[in-house]
Design a protein around this motif. Structure first.
Motif, PDB file in Angstrom:
ATOM      1  N   GLU A 262      45.040  36.620  51.407  1.00 29.62           N
ATOM      2  CA  GLU A 262      45.578  35.702  50.408  1.00 29.62           C
ATOM      3  C   GLU A 262      44.502  35.336  49.377  1.00 29.62           C
ATOM      4  O   GLU A 262      44.765  35.261  48.175  1.00 29.62           O
ATOM      5  CB  GLU A 262      46.070  34.432  51.106  1.00 29.62           C
ATOM      6  N   GLN A 263      43.276  35.123  49.866  1.00 32.65           N
ATOM      7  CA  GLN A 263      42.193  34.766  48.943  1.00 32.65           C
ATOM      8  C   GLN A 263      41.892  35.926  47.997  1.00 32.65           C
ATOM      9  O   GLN A 263      41.630  35.708  46.820  1.00 32.65           O
ATOM     10  CB  GLN A 263      40.925  34.371  49.702  1.00 32.65           C
ATOM     11  N   PHE A 264      41.932  37.148  48.514  1.00 36.61           N
ATOM     12  CA  PHE A 264      41.624  38.301  47.662  1.00 36.61           C
ATOM     13  C   PHE A 264      42.662  38.455  46.552  1.00 36.61           C
ATOM     14  O   PHE A 264      42.328  38.731  45.399  1.00 36.61           O
ATOM     15  CB  PHE A 264      41.552  39.597  48.487  1.00 36.61           C
ATOM     16  N   VAL A 265      43.927  38.308  46.934  1.00 40.48           N
ATOM     17  CA  VAL A 265      44.993  38.400  45.933  1.00 40.48           C
ATOM     18  C   VAL A 265      44.747  37.358  44.851  1.00 40.48           C
ATOM     19  O   VAL A 265      44.822  37.633  43.644  1.00 40.48           O
ATOM     20  CB  VAL A 265      46.374  38.164  46.593  1.00 40.48           C
ATOM     21  N   ALA A 266      44.389  36.139  45.304  1.00 46.23           N
ATOM     22  CA  ALA A 266      44.182  35.046  44.355  1.00 46.23           C
ATOM     23  C   ALA A 266      42.968  35.297  43.458  1.00 46.23           C
ATOM     24  O   ALA A 266      42.992  34.982  42.269  1.00 46.23           O
ATOM     25  CB  ALA A 266      44.031  33.736  45.114  1.00 46.23           C
ATOM     26  N   ILE A 267      41.896  35.881  44.025  1.00 45.10           N
ATOM     27  CA  ILE A 267      40.710  36.174  43.208  1.00 45.10           C
ATOM     28  C   ILE A 267      41.099  37.117  42.075  1.00 45.10           C
ATOM     29  O   ILE A 267      40.791  36.885  40.907  1.00 45.10           O
ATOM     30  CB  ILE A 267      39.578  36.827  44.053  1.00 45.10           C
ATOM     31  N   GLY A 268      41.814  38.179  42.422  1.00 43.22           N
ATOM     32  CA  GLY A 268      42.205  39.174  41.423  1.00 43.22           C
ATOM     33  C   GLY A 268      43.047  38.564  40.322  1.00 43.22           C
ATOM     34  O   GLY A 268      42.787  38.761  39.126  1.00 43.22           O
ATOM     35  N   GLN A 269      44.052  37.761  40.717  1.00 39.70           N
ATOM     36  CA  GLN A 269      44.910  37.130  39.712  1.00 39.70           C
ATOM     37  C   GLN A 269      44.122  36.178  38.846  1.00 39.70           C
ATOM     38  O   GLN A 269      44.299  36.126  37.624  1.00 39.70           O
ATOM     39  CB  GLN A 269      46.059  36.386  40.406  1.00 39.70           C
ATOM     40  N   GLY A 270      43.216  35.429  39.473  1.00 38.90           N
ATOM     41  CA  GLY A 270      42.411  34.456  38.733  1.00 38.90           C
ATOM     42  C   GLY A 270      41.518  35.149  37.718  1.00 38.90           C
ATOM     43  O   GLY A 270      41.468  34.745  36.552  1.00 38.90           O
ATOM     44  N   VAL A 271      40.846  36.203  38.145  1.00 38.42           N
ATOM     45  CA  VAL A 271      39.913  36.883  37.255  1.00 38.42           C
ATOM     46  C   VAL A 271      40.660  37.523  36.085  1.00 38.42           C
ATOM     47  O   VAL A 271      40.278  37.368  34.925  1.00 38.42           O
ATOM     48  CB  VAL A 271      39.101  37.953  38.019  1.00 38.42           C
ATOM     49  N   SER A 272      41.757  38.213  36.376  1.00 40.91           N
ATOM     50  CA  SER A 272      42.450  38.882  35.263  1.00 40.91           C
ATOM     51  C   SER A 272      43.080  37.835  34.358  1.00 40.91           C
ATOM     52  O   SER A 272      43.144  38.016  33.140  1.00 40.91           O
ATOM     53  CB  SER A 272      43.461  39.905  35.773  1.00 40.91           C
ATOM     54  N   GLY A 273      43.502  36.695  34.914  1.00 43.91           N
ATOM     55  CA  GLY A 273      44.044  35.621  34.077  1.00 43.91           C
ATOM     56  C   GLY A 273      42.975  35.031  33.177  1.00 43.91           C
ATOM     57  O   GLY A 273      43.174  34.859  31.977  1.00 43.91           O
ATOM     58  N   LEU A 274      41.810  34.749  33.763  1.00 40.49           N
ATOM     59  CA  LEU A 274      40.740  34.091  33.013  1.00 40.49           C
ATOM     60  C   LEU A 274      40.220  34.971  31.886  1.00 40.49           C
ATOM     61  O   LEU A 274      39.842  34.485  30.831  1.00 40.49           O
ATOM     62  CB  LEU A 274      39.592  33.722  33.969  1.00 40.49           C
ATOM     63  N   THR A 275      40.203  36.268  32.117  1.00 35.38           N
ATOM     64  CA  THR A 275      39.631  37.146  31.100  1.00 35.38           C
ATOM     65  C   THR A 275      40.736  37.800  30.264  1.00 35.38           C
ATOM     66  O   THR A 275      40.483  38.748  29.548  1.00 35.38           O
ATOM     67  CB  THR A 275      38.763  38.238  31.750  1.00 35.38           C
ATOM     68  N   GLY A 276      41.933  37.286  30.372  1.00 31.69           N
ATOM     69  CA  GLY A 276      43.047  37.812  29.590  1.00 31.69           C
ATOM     70  C   GLY A 276      43.298  39.281  29.829  1.00 31.69           C
ATOM     71  O   GLY A 276      43.665  40.022  28.920  1.00 31.69           O
ATOM     72  N   GLY A 277      43.050  39.715  31.057  1.00 29.65           N
ATOM     73  CA  GLY A 277      43.293  41.114  31.382  1.00 29.65           C
ATOM     74  C   GLY A 277      42.163  42.041  30.937  1.00 29.65           C
ATOM     75  O   GLY A 277      42.204  43.240  31.168  1.00 29.65           O
ATOM     76  N   THR A 278      41.110  41.440  30.284  1.00 35.30           N
ATOM     77  CA  THR A 278      39.962  42.267  29.896  1.00 35.30           C
ATOM     78  C   THR A 278      39.349  42.890  31.139  1.00 35.30           C
ATOM     79  O   THR A 278      38.955  44.053  31.149  1.00 35.30           O
ATOM     80  CB  THR A 278      38.894  41.413  29.181  1.00 35.30           C
ATOM     81  N   ILE A 279      39.227  42.059  32.174  1.00 33.61           N
ATOM     82  CA  ILE A 279      38.790  42.600  33.455  1.00 33.61           C
ATOM     83  C   ILE A 279      40.042  42.809  34.291  1.00 33.61           C
ATOM     84  O   ILE A 279      40.748  41.855  34.598  1.00 33.61           O
ATOM     85  CB  ILE A 279      37.853  41.614  34.193  1.00 33.61           C
ATOM     86  N   PRO A 280      40.340  44.042  34.657  1.00 37.74           N
ATOM     87  CA  PRO A 280      41.550  44.266  35.451  1.00 37.74           C
ATOM     88  C   PRO A 280      41.435  43.608  36.826  1.00 37.74           C
ATOM     89  O   PRO A 280      40.333  43.385  37.325  1.00 37.74           O
ATOM     90  CB  PRO A 280      41.639  45.788  35.575  1.00 37.74           C
ATOM     91  N   TYR A 281      42.588  43.318  37.354  1.00 40.18           N
ATOM     92  CA  TYR A 281      42.738  42.717  38.678  1.00 40.18           C
ATOM     93  C   TYR A 281      41.799  43.347  39.716  1.00 40.18           C
ATOM     94  O   TYR A 281      41.028  42.657  40.379  1.00 40.18           O
ATOM     95  CB  TYR A 281      44.203  42.914  39.057  1.00 40.18           C
ATOM     96  N   GLN A 282      41.827  44.665  39.811  1.00 39.47           N
ATOM     97  CA  GLN A 282      41.060  45.341  40.863  1.00 39.47           C
ATOM     98  C   GLN A 282      39.557  45.168  40.689  1.00 39.47           C
ATOM     99  O   GLN A 282      38.833  44.923  41.658  1.00 39.47           O
ATOM    100  CB  GLN A 282      41.369  46.847  40.886  1.00 39.47           C
ATOM    101  N   VAL A 283      39.089  45.261  39.434  1.00 43.90           N
ATOM    102  CA  VAL A 283      37.654  45.133  39.183  1.00 43.90           C
ATOM    103  C   VAL A 283      37.186  43.729  39.571  1.00 43.90           C
ATOM    104  O   VAL A 283      36.128  43.551  40.185  1.00 43.90           O
ATOM    105  CB  VAL A 283      37.332  45.426  37.694  1.00 43.90           C
ATOM    106  N   GLY A 284      37.984  42.735  39.225  1.00 46.13           N
ATOM    107  CA  GLY A 284      37.646  41.345  39.564  1.00 46.13           C
ATOM    108  C   GLY A 284      37.480  41.175  41.064  1.00 46.13           C
ATOM    109  O   GLY A 284      36.521  40.567  41.542  1.00 46.13           O
TER     110      GLY A 284
END
Lengths: 499, 78
Positions: free
Chosen positions: A148-170
């Motif tokens: 659950e935390q990993f899913v949330a990290i990915g969503q958070g990172v891609s949200g914060l960077t406006g998709g500049t950093i893709p979910y997986q990279v985050g």
């Protein structure tokens, strides 16, 4: 619906890089201050049993409040209105439940050098079956939690960077950082970073609240909207929502207190005094965290009316967006908020991973596979199995299942089944090993079947039905066929206060 | 050697307090669906729940400070 954050892009990336760098620096600092960390299980997994009030407090804080508290609770408050005010008392319940077992557990932890929750179960019941079942349930629950935390990290990172950093990279970036600092300093790294992450989170939610109050209207405006459009969000709960309220208090109270990583932290306290002072502080935190994010969700009712369930999941992003457009201060405050949210998720994940590894190191490998291995080897095995689990979970996280809320309940349902053994075992010498095993297994199966079938009799959560069956079997079984005299004596030696 | 040991779980007063406060943090004692009067936009029952929650926090503080003494750390002294 994806929300394009006004502040997405380079400033988001900058803050994330800064967070990452800071956490790594903490790991290196913890490593340099204590180079023996890789040679002793106590040092690596419990910080040498020497955590002080401040650090212990924040590491408890990190186990209870995650990024999900900030991103997931306001949408729920938005949808349920004041019915979700339960999120404040349920965090206090956790401390209440702690008080029912922590005093004795801490004392036993000192006396017997207990390292993990499974360690305690093994000491108390001396049964391979019970120990292994408890270890499996905990590893499963912790694994789900980590996922659950990993899913949330990915969503958070891609949200914060406006998709500049893709979910997986985050996800990969933060997992690598997290594993690196955990490996470097063990529990000390985790606890120090928890402290930094906790402060960032508190700062973020407060600026979010203040900004919302200034720019998005206060609680009276929200109340007017609810009176006009949805008075049920304002009214006192009744019937089904009262049952939900009650269930959440019990489920979260017991569940979060016996989270393996929360349970294990009791052993890491420097002294009883330290533990007590951390608990007192924790008893007031619900008002400053859950209470604050609850208000944010309520303000959203007037500020962003008529969102569908899926749209409302993005509520915090929308609010942050609206604030970031106001001025430079809120722009950076919102960048920090989202950085803080991601940091909070990472800080929950690192605690979970460390406990996961400790159970592998100490309870499975160290107890059954290679009891004679030296401690540095046990630690190494724990680390490697932990990383292997992380890789598997990341692969699953690429395809996140359901909504966050459902996963949240799922892990509780399994973990809570270890409660009778963990807590009842502390006080009741007649508790019979076979009854504990059968109860734990039956409770888990019942909870799992009810969950997957979506079956919720009387509106009560499946985890609680499982726990009820579990308790009936434990208590009934022990009364019908008591522990043998030898077992009782053994139990009394452990849990009795005589030396 | 017997030490003076005090555990919250063995104190009837602690249990009575917890049971009463637990009952108070469940909103069963309000008329269903009622919200008036509002205080600064917050329904009266929500304020009462928050006050009861605060009372629980204060009670927890009291329990920790006065009802918990196991002398666990003294074991370590020679």
């Amino acid at each position: 619906m994806e929300v394009e954050l006004a502040f997405s892009g380079w400033s988001g990336i900058l803050v994330l890089m800064l967070y990452g760098g800071l956490m790594l620096a903490v790991g290196i600092y913890a490593f340099l201050r204590n180079r023996k960390v890789r040679e002793s299980l106590d040092e690596y997994y419990l910080g040498g049993r020497g955590l002080g009030v401040m650090v212990l407090f924040f590491t408890f804080f990190a186990t209870q409040y995650s990024g999900n508290t900030v991103v997931g609770y306001p949408p729920t408050a938005y949808r349920l209105g004041y019915q979700y005010l339960v999120s404040v008392p349920f965090f206090i319940m956790i401390i209440m439940v702690y008080l029912l077992f922590a005093p004795r557990l801490y004392a036993l932890g000192r006396r017997f050098n207990l390292l993990t929750p499974v360690d305690w179960i093994d000491l108390r019941f001396r049964s391979k079956k019970v120990t292994i079942l408890a270890a499996i349930l905990m590893l499963y629950g912790l694994g789900n939690y980590l996922l659950e935390q990993f899913v949330a990290i990915g969503q958070g990172v891609s949200g914060l960077t406006g998709g500049t950093i893709p979910y997986q990279v985050g996800v990969v970036f933060f997992i690598v950082i997290m594993v690196a600092y955990s490996w470097l300093g063990g529990m000390r790294s985790v606890a120090y970073t928890d402290t930094i992450q906790g402060i960032a989170l508190l700062f973020g939610v407060f600026t979010l609240l203040i900004g919302s109050l200034i720019y998005l209207g206060g609680l009276p405006t929200a109340a007017e909207t609810m009176i006009a459009e949805a008075p049920e969000k304002l009214g006192a709960p009744s019937g089904g929502s009262l049952t939900t309220w009650f269930c959440l208090l019990v489920l979260v109270g017991i569940g979060a207190a016996i989270y393996p990583h929360a349970f294990q932290r009791i052993f890491a306290a420097r002294s009883e005094r330290t533990l007590k002072r951390s608990f007192i502080r924790m008893a007031y935190m619900p008002f400053l965290t859950a209470g604050v994010v609850f208000m944010v969700g309520i303000i959203g009712i007037a500020a962003f009316p008529d969102l569908t369930t899926a749209e409302s999941e993005q509520l915090v992003g929308m609010m942050a967006n609206a604030l970031a457009n106001q001025n430079a201060f809120f722009y950076w405050a919102m960048v920090l908020l989202f950085g803080g949210v991601i940091a909070a998720i990472v800080s929950t994940a690192d605690s979970v991973l460390l406990t996961f590894s400790s159970i592998v190191s100490n309870d499975l490998y160290g107890r059954y596979i290679a009891p004679d291995a030296d401690e540095s080897r046990k630690i190494l095995v724990g680390k490697l199995v932990g990383v292997a689990a992380v890789v598997v979970l990341v692969l699953i996280a690429w395809y996140p299942p359901g909504t966050l809320y459902q996963i949240f309940v799922l892990k509780f349902e399994v973990l809570i089944q270890t409660a009778p053994a963990l807590i009842l075992g502390l006080y009741w010498s007649r508790l019979n090993t076979r009854a504990v095993f059968t109860g734990m297994l039956a409770g888990t199966i019942l909870a799992a079947v009810f969950t997957f079938a979506g079956y919720r009799p009387l509106g009560v959560y499946s985890g609680l039905w499982g726990l009820l069956l579990n308790l009936i079997v434990c208590v009934g079984g022990s009364l019908l066929s008591q522990a043998t005299e030898a077992n009782r004596q053994q139990a009394l030696e452990v849990i009795g206060w005589q030396r | 050697m017997k030490r003076r040991i005090s555990e919250p779980v063995k104190k009837p007063l602690v249990w009575i307090g917890f049971v009463i406060l637990f009952a108070l943090i469940n909103p069963w004692y309000f008329p269903a669906g009622s919200w008036s009067p509002l205080f600064f936009g917050v329904p009266y029952w929500a304020l009462i729940i928050l006050l009861a929650s605060l009372a629980l926090s204060i009670f927890i503080t009291w329990v920790v400070k006065t009802q918990w003494e196991t002398g666990a750390d003294e074991d370590e002294e020679p």
